[in-house]
Design an enzyme around this catalytic site. Structure first.
Site, short mmCIF file in Angstrom:
data_model
loop_
_atom_site.label_atom_id
_atom_site.label_comp_id
_atom_site.label_asym_id
_atom_site.label_seq_id
_atom_site.Cartn_x
_atom_site.Cartn_y
_atom_site.Cartn_z
N LYS A 1 46.71 -8.44 21.23
CA LYS A 1 47.93 -9.04 20.68
C LYS A 1 47.83 -9.10 19.17
O LYS A 1 46.75 -8.98 18.57
CB LYS A 1 48.17 -10.43 21.24
CG LYS A 1 47.03 -11.45 20.96
CD LYS A 1 47.07 -12.09 19.58
CE LYS A 1 45.89 -13.01 19.34
NZ LYS A 1 45.81 -13.50 17.94
N PRO B 1 38.26 -4.45 19.13
CA PRO B 1 37.13 -5.02 18.40
C PRO B 1 37.00 -6.52 18.65
O PRO B 1 38.00 -7.23 18.81
CB PRO B 1 37.49 -4.75 16.93
CG PRO B 1 38.50 -3.65 16.96
CD PRO B 1 39.26 -3.83 18.23
N ALA C 1 38.27 -10.05 15.97
CA ALA C 1 39.20 -9.31 15.13
C ALA C 1 40.57 -9.97 14.99
O ALA C 1 41.42 -9.48 14.27
CB ALA C 1 39.39 -7.90 15.70
N GLY C 2 40.79 -11.08 15.72
CA GLY C 2 42.10 -11.72 15.70
C GLY C 2 43.10 -11.05 16.61
O GLY C 2 44.31 -11.26 16.49
N GLY D 1 38.93 -11.16 23.80
CA GLY D 1 38.20 -11.99 24.75
C GLY D 1 39.12 -12.77 25.67
O GLY D 1 38.90 -12.84 26.88
N SER D 2 40.17 -13.36 25.11
CA SER D 2 41.13 -14.11 25.91
C SER D 2 41.88 -13.20 26.88
O SER D 2 42.15 -13.56 28.02
CB SER D 2 42.13 -14.83 25.00
OG SER D 2 41.50 -15.84 24.24
N ASP E 1 44.75 -18.45 23.74
CA ASP E 1 45.60 -17.29 23.99
C ASP E 1 45.65 -16.89 25.47
O ASP E 1 46.46 -16.04 25.84
CB ASP E 1 45.12 -16.08 23.18
CG ASP E 1 45.35 -16.25 21.69
OD1 ASP E 1 46.30 -16.94 21.31
OD2 ASP E 1 44.57 -15.68 20.90
#
Length: 287
Positions: free
Chosen positions: A9, A91, A94-95, A99-100, A133
């Site tokens: 996202k 990545p 990375a923002g 992971g979420s 997230d």
């Protein structure tokens, strides 16, 4: 074997409104999808195993896939165990919510394979402790996130334009960035209002990411990439979330493709997302 994609996202603006006594922050942000994705391959196994293509990422209890798996087993229960093979493309740090997104897909896969019958709302209640997230990725639709980021109001904000995303090859610490951010409860414009009422060519003047300042101060390269996005012809450019990735929104395909190729040639992992992109949230059986 079952296969599925876990999409990333970007944040279309991010307001940090208040630091709460708990240490968390009240925010407002727009969330939409990019085509950058990880690929999951899942099959029954005698015991839970997790294999990642990116060997630098731990697979122990600190991994959100493992956390989601154990959370589901603890509260819902598993009739059998599964092995997860994940080809990582998004990545880490990375923002982009990699992971979420992985955690959300893990819960959805287990819900399907175990025929647990949990609704999206029930999965969100189960997974909200895994990350702010996670509810967004379980819903699978763009929207406006408020509160701690868990509360998602669906909104038609997926840009009708090309999105070029570039990662500067280093992670950004979310906790550190928020620690160095000064909350502002009185922004001139609401993110929801701008995204729903204004054209893309106005976003650069109206949208803000309050986390850019502390990141740009520490990592000048991130700010330079944002400037480069605009020089390449982006109508709008911004850092995503707490960084370190920067994206640009382009209204012409050849301009976006040129920017994507340029960042790639410079050695930055990059992604190109089509206008009005909709993620494929299916979980498919591979015979």
């Amino acid at each position: 074997m079952w296969i599925a994609n876990s999409y990333g996202k970007i944040n279309l603006g991010l307001h940090v409104l208040e630091k709460l006594p708990t240490g968390f922050h009240r925010i407002e942000t727009g969330l939409c999808f990019i085509e950058w994705s990880d690929r999951f391959e899942v099959q029954p196994s005698e015991a839970y195993t997790l294999n990642l293509s990116e060997k630098s990422i731990p697979t122990d209890d600190s991994n959100l896939i493992t956390k989601a798996y154990k959370l589901f087993d603890r509260y819902i229960g598993l009739n059998r165990h599964y092995s997860f093979n994940v080809i990582k493309n998004i990545p880490a740090g990375a923002g982009l919510g990699g992971g979420s997104s992985n955690a959300a897909l893990t819960l959805r896969i287990l819900n399907k394979l175990e025929e647990a019958g949990l609704s999206k709302d029930e999965l969100i209640d189960l997974g909200r402790t895994l990350g702010s997230d996670v509810p967004f990725f379980i819903k699978g639709k763009p929207g406006i996130a408020t509160g701690l980021g868990h509360d998602i109001e669906p909104a038609d904000i997926q840009p009708d334009a090309w999105i070029v995303t570039a990662y500067p090859n280093f992670e950004s610490s979310t906790a550190e960035v928020y620690q160095n951010c000064v909350p502002n409860p009185d922004h001139d414009f609401s993110i929801k209002g701008v995204l729903l009422e204004e054209e893309i060519d106005q976003w650069q003047f109206l949208l803000e990411n309050d986390l850019e300042a502390p990141v740009f101060t520490k990592h000048e390269l991130v700010g330079n990439i944002k400037d480069q996005m605009l020089e390449f012809g982006a109508s709008f450019a911004m850092m995503s979330g707490s960084g370190s990735t920067v994206y640009g929104v382009f209204e012409q395909d050849f301009v976006a493709i040129n920017a994507y190729e340029s960042f790639y040639k410079l050695g930055f992992p990059a992604n190109l997302t089509r206008p009005n992109f909709e993620p494929d949230n299916g979980i498919y059986r591979k015979d």
